[in-house]
Enzyme design. Structure first.
Site, PDB file in Angstrom:
ATOM      1  N   TYR A 232      -0.799  -1.802 -11.842  1.00  0.00           N
ATOM      2  CA  TYR A 232      -2.137  -1.798 -12.175  1.00  0.00           C
ATOM      3  C   TYR A 232      -2.397  -1.082 -13.510  1.00  0.00           C
ATOM      4  CZ  TYR A 232      -1.963  -2.765  -7.553  1.00  0.00           C
ATOM      5  OH  TYR A 232      -1.496  -3.290  -6.175  1.00  0.00           O
TER       6      TYR A 232
ATOM      7  N   TYR B  36     -10.602   5.298 -11.391  1.00  0.00           N
ATOM      8  CA  TYR B  36     -10.569   6.010  -9.897  1.00  0.00           C
ATOM      9  C   TYR B  36     -10.289   7.767 -10.368  1.00  0.00           C
ATOM     10  CZ  TYR B  36      -8.925   1.368  -9.153  1.00  0.00           C
ATOM     11  OH  TYR B  36      -8.723   0.069  -9.019  1.00  0.00           O
TER      12      TYR B  36
ATOM     13  N   GLU C  10       4.105  -6.637   1.357  1.00  0.00           N
ATOM     14  CA  GLU C  10       3.817  -7.010   0.126  1.00  0.00           C
ATOM     15  C   GLU C  10       3.525  -5.726  -0.719  1.00  0.00           C
ATOM     16  OE1 GLU C  10       0.711  -9.799   1.561  1.00  0.00           O
ATOM     17  OE2 GLU C  10      -0.806  -8.247   1.906  1.00  0.00           O
TER      18      GLU C  10
ATOM     19  N   ARG D 154      -7.070   3.132 -14.907  1.00  0.00           N
ATOM     20  CA  ARG D 154      -6.968   3.867 -13.579  1.00  0.00           C
ATOM     21  C   ARG D 154      -7.607   5.283 -13.901  1.00  0.00           C
ATOM     22  NH1 ARG D 154      -3.273   5.272 -11.014  1.00  0.00           N
ATOM     23  NH2 ARG D 154      -4.110   4.485  -9.071  1.00  0.00           N
TER      24      ARG D 154
ATOM     25  N   CYS E 230     -15.869   3.532 -26.796  1.00  0.00           N
ATOM     26  CA  CYS E 230     -17.111   4.035 -26.969  1.00  0.00           C
ATOM     27  C   CYS E 230     -17.900   4.208 -25.838  1.00  0.00           C
ATOM     28  CB  CYS E 230     -18.056   3.284 -27.954  1.00  0.00           C
ATOM     29  SG  CYS E 230     -17.450   3.143 -29.825  1.00  0.00           S
ATOM     30  N   GLU E 231     -17.165   5.121 -24.797  1.00  0.00           N
ATOM     31  CA  GLU E 231     -17.748   5.598 -23.632  1.00  0.00           C
ATOM     32  C   GLU E 231     -17.247   6.925 -23.422  1.00  0.00           C
ATOM     33  OE1 GLU E 231     -18.213   3.514 -20.426  1.00  0.00           O
ATOM     34  OE2 GLU E 231     -18.131   1.415 -21.414  1.00  0.00           O
TER      35      GLU E 231
ATOM     36  N   GLY F 233       3.101  -3.701  -4.116  1.00  0.00           N
ATOM     37  CA  GLY F 233       3.204  -3.678  -5.640  1.00  0.00           C
ATOM     38  C   GLY F 233       3.182  -2.440  -6.337  1.00  0.00           C
TER      39      GLY F 233
ATOM     40  N   GLY G 187       0.831  -1.105   0.149  1.00  0.00           N
ATOM     41  CA  GLY G 187      -0.012   0.122  -0.015  1.00  0.00           C
ATOM     42  C   GLY G 187       0.754   1.383  -0.020  1.00  0.00           C
TER      43      GLY G 187
HETATM   44  N1  LLP Z   1      -1.623  -7.143  -0.478  1.00  0.00           N
HETATM   45  C1  LLP Z   1      -2.936  -6.914  -0.529  1.00  0.00           C
HETATM   46  C2  LLP Z   1      -3.836  -7.836   0.318  1.00  0.00           C
HETATM   47  C3  LLP Z   1      -3.512  -6.101  -1.346  1.00  0.00           C
HETATM   48  O1  LLP Z   1      -5.042  -6.252  -1.578  1.00  0.00           O
HETATM   49  C4  LLP Z   1      -2.867  -5.127  -2.115  1.00  0.00           C
HETATM   50  C5  LLP Z   1      -3.606  -4.498  -3.297  1.00  0.00           C
HETATM   51  C6  LLP Z   1      -1.505  -5.064  -2.083  1.00  0.00           C
HETATM   52  C7  LLP Z   1      -0.948  -6.026  -1.126  1.00  0.00           C
HETATM   53  C8  LLP Z   1      -0.623  -4.279  -2.937  1.00  0.00           C
HETATM   54  O2  LLP Z   1      -0.975  -2.960  -2.567  1.00  0.00           O
HETATM   55  P1  LLP Z   1       0.045  -2.011  -3.352  1.00  0.00           P
HETATM   56  O3  LLP Z   1       1.411  -2.066  -2.742  1.00  0.00           O
HETATM   57  O4  LLP Z   1       0.260  -2.239  -4.734  1.00  0.00           O
HETATM   58  O5  LLP Z   1      -0.784  -0.544  -2.941  1.00  0.00           O
HETATM   59  N2  LLP Z   1      -5.973  -1.087  -8.921  1.00  0.00           N
HETATM   60  C9  LLP Z   1      -5.798  -0.391  -7.886  1.00  0.00           C
HETATM   61  C10 LLP Z   1      -4.921  -0.747  -6.623  1.00  0.00           C
HETATM   62  C11 LLP Z   1      -5.734  -1.755  -6.194  1.00  0.00           C
HETATM   63  C12 LLP Z   1      -4.956  -2.474  -4.929  1.00  0.00           C
HETATM   64  C13 LLP Z   1      -5.735  -3.835  -4.646  1.00  0.00           C
HETATM   65  N3  LLP Z   1      -4.853  -4.429  -3.452  1.00  0.00           N
HETATM   66  C14 LLP Z   1      -5.229   1.064  -8.407  1.00  0.00           C
HETATM   67  O6  LLP Z   1      -4.942   0.939  -9.740  1.00  0.00           O
HETATM   68  O7  LLP Z   1      -4.774   1.951  -7.866  1.00  0.00           O
END
Ligand code: LLP
Length: 419
Positions: free
Chosen positions: A373, A319, A276, A315, A344-345, A278, A239
């Protein structure tokens, strides 16, 4: 985004001009920087130095096999949320002992596949899931190591769609229920409770809520330990936010230092810390390369119509997310316009009411911070083949996913004999 910069031939990724890639591969194309992935991973890893820890990559952010292979080679673990991500993680060469499996709706097939690979941990999200896991494990003659995903009930102060750790969220188990569940876990024969997990949301740019949630969940770790459970892992989730525009996101070091005393206290009694991430690892390591097809005016509005749309990068539409748009040839001045796609949106846009490069028809643009993402949320909506993906490393680059062909669009579709 220091690995994307202007130099010879316009905007470059590491030692390669983006125009050269577009020339050869076409557009739209996602471009990833190996150096940026490695830097972000190492920054996180170093932030935890002095603590027994493991940095996992959230596969959902970018699931390309080559990206995953690179991360596995740096030593990362993998955070997965489906049987599909498990499949990719294994193909990419992650050590199963570094794989953690989250998600509120794991099916029997997924649980069995995870146990089959002997992954490190299942992050269990409900009492029903724990029971289900025990039954599956018994039926298949396997055992499973488990973390309880706790819901610390903290508002991460981010977009509602990506907040996961508040009271009404579908994710995790409230702290008191987690304690009750832990009391019963001794009755289970095939699952072993050895961890606590939390994840409160994504694109978090404030330390306060993050630190508060870690403290709360750490309290649960201590409580479980005092009740005689051997909690070997504390997973603080992902996160950590990145800068898309002007956000002041904490660095990994600032983030870890804010909770270091708590993590150290927990670590001192033999618990390993997992994170964890991303977006932090992949977000600024990627850009989406697109070409302007048409310029258009409608009343007072000016549009740049590009060959990439919401199906390629969702995105902004989903969002209202901001992604910087750069001109690839660096010549264009700025003009107020919308960058829209061919879908087409009306919600199909990549940038809206912004000072954008005043690009001519045929010019290349780069939509920045698209490494997380981006492709992983792309779809075939409007029957548009998904983009190619390219990985750059120094002066070398390679297509790491071919642009989809028209035949891919109807793969698996069947016209029945009764038609
Ligand atoms: N761990 C869990 C349990 C999660 O659900 C997520 C992301 C992560 C780790 C990784 O989070 P990060 O470090 O990437 O923030 N599609 C959205 C983001 C959805 C995140 C879902 N869960 C976007 O494009 O902003």
């Amino acid at each position: 985004m220091e690995d994307f910069y202007y130099g010879e031939g316009g905007l470059r990724c590491e030692d390669v001009a983006l125009a050269e890639i577009a020339e050869s591969v076409g557009t739209p194309t996602y471009i990833y920087s190996h150096a940026a992935l490695e830097r972000a991973y190492r920054e996180l890893d170093e932030a935890f130095s002095g603590l027994d820890h493991m940095v996992c990559f959230a596969v959902k952010a970018n699931s390309n096999l080559a990206v995953l292979r690179a991360l596995a080679s740096f030593g990362a673990g993998a955070d997965i949320v489906s049987g599909g991500e498990l499949y990719r993680a294994m193909k990419a060469g992650f050590d199963p002992k570094k794989v953690v499996f989250a998600g509120v709706g794991k099916t029997e097939d997924e649980l069995v596949a995870g146990m089959g690979e002997r992954i490190l941990l299942f992050n269990v999200e409900s009492a029903s899931e724990l029971e289900h896991l025990e039954r599956c494990a018994a039926r298949h003659g396997k055992t499973a190591r488990v973390s309880l995903r706790v819901n610390p009930d903290v508002d991460p102060g981010t977009h509602a769609h990506i907040s996961t750790g508040q009271g009404e969220s579908k994710f995790g188990i409230p702290v008191d229920e987690a304690l009750a569940l832990a009391e019963r876990v001794g009755e289970y024969r095939c699952v072993e409770l050895i961890g606590v997990h939390q994840h409160i949301g994504s694109q978090i740019t404030k330390l306060g809520p993050y630190a508060e949630s870690v403290e709360k969940s750490a309290g649960l770790v201590e409580e479980l330990k005092s009740r005689g459970l051997d909690i070997k892992y504390f997973n603080i989730g992902g996160g950590l936010g990145i800068r898309y525009r002007d956000e002041e996101a904490p660095t990994p070091k600032e983030f870890v230092d804010a909770v270091r005393p708590t993590l150290e206290a927990i670590g001192a009694s033999g618990t390993k810390i997992i994170c964890e991430m991303g977006r932090y690892i992949a977000g600024n390591a990627g850009a989406l390369l697109t070409r302007v097809i048409y310029r258009k005016k409608s009343g007072a509005k000016s549009f740049l119509v590009a060959d990439a749309g919401m199906n390629d990068l969702l995105r902004p539409s989903l969002y209202d997310a901001y992604h910087e748009v750069r001109s690839v040839n660096d010549g264009a001045g700025a003009a107020l316009s919308d960058l829209v796609g061919p879908v087409c949106e009306s919600g199909d846009y990549l940038a809206r009411d912004r000072a954008l490069p005043d690009a001519a028809e045929g010019d290349l643009l780069a939509v920045m911070s698209a490494g997380a993402y981006g492709f992983s949320m792309a779809s075939n909506y409007n029957s548009r083949p998904r983009p190619a993906e390219v990985l750059v490393k120094g002066n070398r680059w390679s297509v790491v996913r071919e642009r989809e062909h028209l035949a891919d669009l109807i793969k698996g579709e069947i016209v029945p004999a009764f038609l």
